[in-house]
Design a protein around this motif. Structure first.
Motif, mmCIF file in Angstrom:
data_model
loop_
_atom_site.group_PDB
_atom_site.id
_atom_site.type_symbol
_atom_site.label_atom_id
_atom_site.label_comp_id
_atom_site.label_asym_id
_atom_site.label_seq_id
_atom_site.Cartn_x
_atom_site.Cartn_y
_atom_site.Cartn_z
ATOM 1 N N TYR A 113 41.978 5.450 11.290
ATOM 2 C CA TYR A 113 41.055 6.581 11.360
ATOM 3 C C TYR A 113 41.128 7.413 10.091
ATOM 4 O O TYR A 113 42.091 7.351 9.346
ATOM 5 C CB TYR A 113 41.378 7.466 12.565
ATOM 6 C CG TYR A 113 41.145 6.769 13.880
ATOM 7 C CD1 TYR A 113 39.905 6.802 14.497
ATOM 8 C CD2 TYR A 113 42.169 6.071 14.505
ATOM 9 C CE1 TYR A 113 39.689 6.154 15.700
ATOM 10 C CE2 TYR A 113 41.964 5.421 15.702
ATOM 11 C CZ TYR A 113 40.725 5.468 16.302
ATOM 12 O OH TYR A 113 40.516 4.824 17.485
ATOM 13 N N GLN A 114 40.084 8.200 9.881
ATOM 14 C CA GLN A 114 40.028 9.081 8.717
ATOM 15 C C GLN A 114 39.425 10.427 9.105
ATOM 16 O O GLN A 114 38.763 10.542 10.125
ATOM 17 C CB GLN A 114 39.183 8.440 7.615
ATOM 18 C CG GLN A 114 37.747 8.184 8.023
ATOM 19 C CD GLN A 114 37.026 7.259 7.070
ATOM 20 O OE1 GLN A 114 37.623 6.733 6.143
ATOM 21 N NE2 GLN A 114 35.750 7.044 7.297
ATOM 22 N N GLN A 116 36.852 13.508 8.141
ATOM 23 C CA GLN A 116 35.639 13.752 7.368
ATOM 24 C C GLN A 116 35.218 15.198 7.517
ATOM 25 O O GLN A 116 35.373 15.794 8.589
ATOM 26 C CB GLN A 116 34.486 12.876 7.860
ATOM 27 C CG GLN A 116 34.650 11.417 7.607
ATOM 28 C CD GLN A 116 33.452 10.630 8.130
ATOM 29 O OE1 GLN A 116 32.620 11.145 8.847
ATOM 30 N NE2 GLN A 116 33.378 9.361 7.757
ATOM 31 N N ILE A 121 34.856 12.074 2.995
ATOM 32 C CA ILE A 121 36.115 11.562 3.527
ATOM 33 C C ILE A 121 37.273 12.217 2.781
ATOM 34 O O ILE A 121 37.302 12.225 1.557
ATOM 35 C CB ILE A 121 36.189 10.037 3.387
ATOM 36 C CG1 ILE A 121 35.047 9.386 4.165
ATOM 37 C CG2 ILE A 121 37.535 9.515 3.859
ATOM 38 C CD1 ILE A 121 34.882 7.910 3.894
ATOM 39 N N ASP A 123 40.290 11.591 1.541
ATOM 40 C CA ASP A 123 41.068 10.384 1.296
ATOM 41 C C ASP A 123 42.233 10.557 0.325
ATOM 42 O O ASP A 123 43.124 9.729 0.295
ATOM 43 C CB ASP A 123 40.158 9.254 0.807
ATOM 44 C CG ASP A 123 39.361 9.625 -0.423
ATOM 45 O OD1 ASP A 123 39.413 10.789 -0.863
ATOM 46 O OD2 ASP A 123 38.669 8.742 -0.956
ATOM 47 N N TYR A 132 37.837 19.867 -0.970
ATOM 48 C CA TYR A 132 36.815 19.248 -0.135
ATOM 49 C C TYR A 132 35.898 20.285 0.509
ATOM 50 O O TYR A 132 34.997 19.927 1.263
ATOM 51 C CB TYR A 132 37.479 18.396 0.962
ATOM 52 C CG TYR A 132 38.216 17.192 0.424
ATOM 53 C CD1 TYR A 132 37.529 16.045 0.043
ATOM 54 C CD2 TYR A 132 39.596 17.194 0.296
ATOM 55 C CE1 TYR A 132 38.193 14.934 -0.438
ATOM 56 C CE2 TYR A 132 40.278 16.101 -0.182
ATOM 57 C CZ TYR A 132 39.572 14.974 -0.549
ATOM 58 O OH TYR A 132 40.242 13.872 -1.034
ATOM 59 N N ARG A 143 37.130 10.107 12.531
ATOM 60 C CA ARG A 143 36.297 8.918 12.666
ATOM 61 C C ARG A 143 37.074 7.650 12.337
ATOM 62 O O ARG A 143 37.962 7.645 11.509
ATOM 63 C CB ARG A 143 35.103 8.997 11.720
ATOM 64 C CG ARG A 143 34.239 10.197 11.906
ATOM 65 C CD ARG A 143 33.178 9.912 12.946
ATOM 66 N NE ARG A 143 32.240 11.024 12.977
ATOM 67 C CZ ARG A 143 32.116 11.857 13.976
ATOM 68 N NH1 ARG A 143 32.848 11.727 15.033
ATOM 69 N NH2 ARG A 143 31.248 12.845 13.933
ATOM 70 N N LYS A 145 37.700 4.194 10.593
ATOM 71 C CA LYS A 145 37.358 3.676 9.268
ATOM 72 C C LYS A 145 36.475 2.450 9.404
ATOM 73 O O LYS A 145 36.618 1.667 10.338
ATOM 74 C CB LYS A 145 38.620 3.285 8.492
ATOM 75 C CG LYS A 145 39.435 4.454 8.033
ATOM 76 C CD LYS A 145 40.616 3.975 7.218
ATOM 77 C CE LYS A 145 41.451 5.136 6.742
ATOM 78 N NZ LYS A 145 42.615 4.685 5.953
#
Length: 152
Positions: A113-114, A116, A121, A123, A132, A143, A145
């Motif tokens: 998962y990541q 957002q 993203i 990351d 961000y 969410r 990946k």
């Protein structure tokens, strides 16, 4: 005061802990400022809530599919790595409060998962969340990946 000492001397350790817990529960439930706090709040949570009131920390909501949002508190200048650690701590406290003792592999979670924010993203683990555009009371999406197509 001496009566209190005499009573405390006659109680066992477990009974004294139970009396203390029930007294604290009664005090917090009657106070209008403290009645929304969980009854088993830990010191770390109190310090974080105080830091939010002083403007040193921010509150971030994590939206998960078909689940309730998680409310996570992090310092204003936190990195993505620190945000992920805060999510882990919050979720473990949440699980303990609802009575689940399920062991979670966070290594697997972060590989699968990541996070957002507005389609971006998060990351870079060492990057500040400010980079961000994440600030107080925003909602991040949790969410799955997408798999990259491997070319032969």
């Amino acid at each position: 005061m001496n009566d209190l000492k005499n009573i405390a001397a006659t109680l066992t350790h477990d009974e004294l802990i139970e009396v203390t817990k029930s007294s604290l529960c009664t005090l917090t439930s009657c106070d209008s400022l403290l009645n929304d706090l969980p009854l088993d709040i830990v010191t770390e949570e109190i310090l974080l809530l105080t830091a939010v009131e002083h403007g040193k920390c921010i509150t971030i909501y994590i939206s998960r599919e078909n689940e309730q949002k998680l409310k996570v508190i992090v310092p204003q200048n936190a990195t993505v790595r620190e945000l992920k650690k805060a999510i882990q701590r919050h979720f473990e406290l949440y699980q303990r409060r609802i009575g689940l003792g399920v062991k979670i592999s966070w290594k697997y979670i972060w590989k699968t998962y990541q996070l957002q924010f507005d389609g971006i993203i998060l990351d870079d683990e060492n990057s500040s969340i400010d980079n961000y555009g994440v600030n107080n009371k925003v909602t991040l999406a949790f969410r799955k990946k997408r798999k990259k197509n491997k070319k032969f």
